[in-house]
Motif scaffolding. Structure first.
Motif, PDB file in Angstrom:
ATOM      1  N   ILE A 107      78.525  43.503  30.105  1.00  0.00           N
ATOM      2  CA  ILE A 107      77.703  44.412  29.453  1.00  0.00           C
ATOM      3  C   ILE A 107      77.662  43.997  28.506  1.00  0.00           C
ATOM      4  O   ILE A 107      76.991  43.957  27.448  1.00  0.00           O
ATOM      5  N   CYS A 108      79.502  43.966  27.809  1.00  0.00           N
ATOM      6  CA  CYS A 108      79.347  43.328  26.220  1.00  0.00           C
ATOM      7  C   CYS A 108      78.594  42.060  26.121  1.00  0.00           C
ATOM      8  O   CYS A 108      77.980  41.504  24.789  1.00  0.00           O
ATOM      9  N   ALA A 109      78.971  41.142  27.330  1.00  0.00           N
ATOM     10  CA  ALA A 109      77.887  40.018  26.920  1.00  0.00           C
ATOM     11  C   ALA A 109      76.397  39.820  26.877  1.00  0.00           C
ATOM     12  O   ALA A 109      75.713  38.994  26.480  1.00  0.00           O
ATOM     13  N   ILE A 110      76.000  40.592  28.105  1.00  0.00           N
ATOM     14  CA  ILE A 110      74.416  41.171  27.901  1.00  0.00           C
ATOM     15  C   ILE A 110      74.323  41.216  26.528  1.00  0.00           C
ATOM     16  O   ILE A 110      73.553  40.713  26.481  1.00  0.00           O
TER      17      ILE A 110
ATOM     18  N   ARG B 113      76.063  49.403  36.933  1.00  0.00           N
ATOM     19  CA  ARG B 113      76.551  48.901  36.285  1.00  0.00           C
ATOM     20  C   ARG B 113      75.699  48.109  35.636  1.00  0.00           C
ATOM     21  O   ARG B 113      74.892  47.333  34.993  1.00  0.00           O
ATOM     22  N   LEU B 114      74.386  48.167  36.931  1.00  0.00           N
ATOM     23  CA  LEU B 114      72.951  47.785  37.009  1.00  0.00           C
ATOM     24  C   LEU B 114      72.395  48.628  35.784  1.00  0.00           C
ATOM     25  O   LEU B 114      71.575  47.887  35.054  1.00  0.00           O
ATOM     26  N   ASP B 115      72.566  49.256  35.954  1.00  0.00           N
ATOM     27  CA  ASP B 115      71.515  50.499  35.527  1.00  0.00           C
ATOM     28  C   ASP B 115      71.936  50.535  33.427  1.00  0.00           C
ATOM     29  O   ASP B 115      70.986  50.631  33.167  1.00  0.00           O
ATOM     30  N   GLU B 116      73.682  50.299  33.804  1.00  0.00           N
ATOM     31  CA  GLU B 116      73.248  50.097  32.565  1.00  0.00           C
ATOM     32  C   GLU B 116      72.838  48.017  31.848  1.00  0.00           C
ATOM     33  O   GLU B 116      72.582  48.202  30.622  1.00  0.00           O
TER      34      GLU B 116
END
Lengths: 352, 352
Positions: free
Chosen positions: A186-189, A209-212
């Motif tokens: 998430i941080c990389a994205i 996770r995909l929603d986030e």
């Protein structure tokens, strides 16, 4: 004086025990009264028993607190300062530190291991305080600031090595895959999107996770529903991704990263790998691949990564799903291990 | 019309045979009357039988000559132009070519293989002439220019990926190891020195190659006389090399390259590898390594690499040790394979 601390007792077994409050050992130390401590995904390697280790140490390498005592050689901080720590000490004196390669500081053992007690406790001893600590910035929620100890800089580093730091022209047309959308993913994205990558494909099997990831502007791809290679190829005229950020840390993820890349692509791996590499020298030659492996020099990237986190704080405001007390640490590990929690923070009320 | 050509007949067996003179097949082709053709180290993989291949094709991917015929879609050249070729065609039309990644041109099959007859012949057909050919520059000896078809840009690329293209401050204190001092290694060493690297450690077991490396300003280390790891460590305060350029193409060289590197070092591999990688994911993680593999985009680096070769032409003036006639090709392969010759060039006298 005694304090409460979260102690590693063995696989799937952590618990709060009473330990002596740490004391200054070297004059470059500081003692921190902990206010917030995070549970990090990398601790699950130990918690789940994959990473064999002896027992009895205090867990935790993500923490924020107030300086309670300070050695005479600490020059940048004073008692009472509110500080955030890097996941391992940074001496600032060795050759690596002087080059900015603080990830390979010769004094750099991680907090929360047999070699150095961690921050899931009322107090923690921080070696080389001048290099290891940063003042808490004013403009960021502290429950997000805990991400700066490790996971946000790690994701930032993965994204930057995937060439997200180059000129905007190229960024706009780049297709970057993030393999794994746990905390570091998430941080990389978030970083890749902040750096101007329009097309970030986020791959995971956990829908939450995909929603986030989608919330941060990535295109979510569910491993159990999509053929990832076909999805990537359909968005790249059949070529494959320009770069893959791999944050999972197992051979299957690394093999998938390799396969998803186009020739001359970049594999940026920040996952912790313990196995053989699942591709050959011929594969590498024919792919004309560039690869980066390893851990982030948190101190060196701290300010840039912090800026990136501040830009994303609104989107990430619900990222910490569970704030528990130190006494509830065992439950926190359990929730995190079962992927019920995105991120668990322990709020610590230290006694004086 | 017939011509003479060097034909691959099997391991350790090449010979001059009569073949039809090539004709224009596509309007982007040119037919070159060859004046000079080189024997390249990469052809020894086939010659020695390590790289299994069918027989009967014309050898050679290094050649200079005069344009004899030209297709109607070739716009940059005319009959009579003196040209030097890249080792494999460059279409200039595909996505890779447009990005400058001409090493992965979708039309890029190497000359001198089953798929495309080579230039060790009186004539050769060059596909995509506009992208594949370059005009012969005025200010370079032609026997050195033959190095621009493959080996000089390859060495240049290896050196540049070893970060020899960065700021001078860092270059002056960098320690770069070149593993292998055959033709490509020598070109890498020349580039590294031209780019400002003061300390280049040149590793080989052939004294003549080491002498040439020393002549270019490198520090020669003989594998059979020195403990290479100790030599590297003694020059880097025990840390290891900042970068290793690996041009050999076998697992032992790759393993040695890995071991010689300091943490956060760069492994630049231009060797042709066919085996498993001799290090694990954990090794890579702990070394925080950056690795580059594969072949050079000759067209993209051509002008910069040529400049570098011109700067080094005086030092390299004795580099071509053997100039033979086309009829003596078999002898040339033998001398080169036995490491008696540093570099063999075939001087071709084509009939009209």
């Amino acid at each position: 004086m005694a304090m409460k601390a979260v102690v590693f007792r063995g696989a799937f077994d952590v618990g709060v025990e009473t330990r002596p409050k740490p004391i200054i050992r070297d004059q470059t130390d500081a003692i921190i009264r902990v206010k917030l401590a995070g549970i990090c995904g990398s601790e699950l390697h130990m918690y789940r028993g994959h990473q064999k280790t002896a027992t009895g140490h205090i867990m935790g390498h993500e923490f924020i607190g107030i300086i309670d005592q300070i050695g005479s050689d600490v020059s940048k901080f004073a008692v009472g300062d509110e500080v955030v720590s890097i996941f391992s000490p940074v001496c600032l004196r060795c050759w690596y530190c002087k080059q900015g390669l603080t990830n390979r500081c010769i004094e750099g053992v991680a907090f929360g291991t047999q070699k150095l007690d961690g921050g899931q406790a009322e107090f923690v001893r921080v070696p080389f305080a001048d290099g290891t600590l940063q003042l808490v910035p004013a403009d960021l929620d502290k429950s997000l600031l805990i991400m700066m100890c490790d996971i946000f800089p790690t994701g930032y580093y993965g994204a930057c090595h995937a060439n997200c730091d180059q000129s905007l022209d190229s960024l706009e047309s780049s297709v970057v895959v993030c393999l794994g959308c746990g905390p570091v993913g998430i941080c990389a994205i978030a970083t890749a999107r902040s750096k101007g990558i329009k097309t970030v494909l986020a791959v995971d099997s956990v829908q939450d996770r995909l929603d986030e990831a989608a919330h941060l502007g990535a295109i979510p791809l569910n491993l159990s529903k999509h053929n990832i290679l076909e999805e990537v190829k359909s968005r790249t005229y059949g070529r494959g991704a320009d770069a893959v950020i791999e944050v999972v840390g197992n051979p299957a993820a690394l093999q998938s990263a390799f396969e998803l890349l186009r020739p001359c692509g970049i594999l940026s791996s920040v996952g912790f790998h313990q196995d053989n590499l699942p591709f050959t020298g011929l594969d590498c030659y024919l792919k004309n691949i560039t690869m980066n492996f390893g851990r982030v020099p948190v101190r060196t990237v701290f300010n840039d990564a912090l800026q990136c986190l501040i830009e994303n704080q609104k989107a990430l405001r619900n990222y910490v799903t569970h704030e528990l007390s130190l006494d509830e640490a065992a439950s926190g590990y359990d929730l995190f291990e079962k992927r019920v929690a995105r991120k668990v923070i322990l709020r610590v009320q230290a006694l004086d």
